[in-house]
Design a protein around this motif. Structure first.
Motif, PDB file in Angstrom:
ATOM      1  N   LEU A 152       0.591 -38.256  27.908  1.00 47.93           N
ATOM      2  CA  LEU A 152       1.368 -38.558  26.705  1.00 47.93           C
ATOM      3  C   LEU A 152       0.538 -38.263  25.472  1.00 47.93           C
ATOM      4  O   LEU A 152      -0.670 -38.517  25.464  1.00 47.93           O
ATOM      5  N   THR A 170      10.672 -37.143  31.308  1.00 40.20           N
ATOM      6  CA  THR A 170       9.966 -36.472  30.213  1.00 40.20           C
ATOM      7  C   THR A 170      10.956 -35.921  29.187  1.00 40.20           C
ATOM      8  O   THR A 170      10.721 -36.024  27.987  1.00 40.20           O
ATOM      9  N   LEU A 185       4.870 -44.235  32.729  1.00 41.08           N
ATOM     10  CA  LEU A 185       5.141 -44.178  31.288  1.00 41.08           C
ATOM     11  C   LEU A 185       4.829 -45.519  30.626  1.00 41.08           C
ATOM     12  O   LEU A 185       4.152 -45.578  29.593  1.00 41.08           O
TER      13      LEU A 185
END
Ligand code: ZN
Length: 150
Positions: A51, A80, A139
């Protein structure tokens, strides 16, 4: 391993297979603010998520690589696409909506999920839920712990 394949709507099955065969945002980032590796021992799926979050909290870039079943890899690819350009807050909201769809697959999915609704049927197969949530867990870790740049 021989788990039953979830019965998914044909359209959604196509969407998942398309992302599995042609993953979006695949690779690694040279500049990144977080790098997270995830592993799903139930199925053997692996995913690495990079990220790049700017100082205002916008997810500028995201990339992933991994290997595993079609659900884990397609879910990573679609994750994504869904979070790129969004704020950290929006991405976490989306993650929560996705996870509640997994834990409550009979409920109407949140509208903001869009194409991610394709994974709703997976929620009925407890053993596959970890495949679908693997990238989202990575994430979350990246957004919560990834403040320090490398
Ligand atoms: Zn899997």
């Amino acid at each position: 391993m021989n788990y039953p394949e979830p019965e998914l709507d044909d359209l959604y099955r196509e969407l998942i297979l398309d992302h599995y065969r042609h993953p979006r945002n695949r690779g690694t980032l040279e500049r990144r603010s977080a790098h997270v590796e995830g592993y799903n021992p139930l199925c053997g799926d692996e995913v690495e998520v990079d990220l790049l979050v700017d100082p205002e909290g916008t997810i500028e870039e995201v990339a992933f690589k991994g290997r595993g079943c079609s659900i884990s890899q397609a879910s990573s690819s679609m994750m994504t696409e869904a979070i790129k350009g969004r704020s950290r807050r929006q991405a976490l909201d989306l993650m929560n909506a996705f996870k509640s769809m997994m834990t409550n697959p009979e409920a109407e999915p949140a509208e903001e999920l869009g194409d991610l609704e394709a994974f709703q049927g997976v929620g009925r197969f407890a053993v596959r839920v970890k495949c679908a949530t693997l990238a989202w867990n990575a994430l979350q870790e990246g957004l919560e712990n990834g403040a320090a740049s490398e």
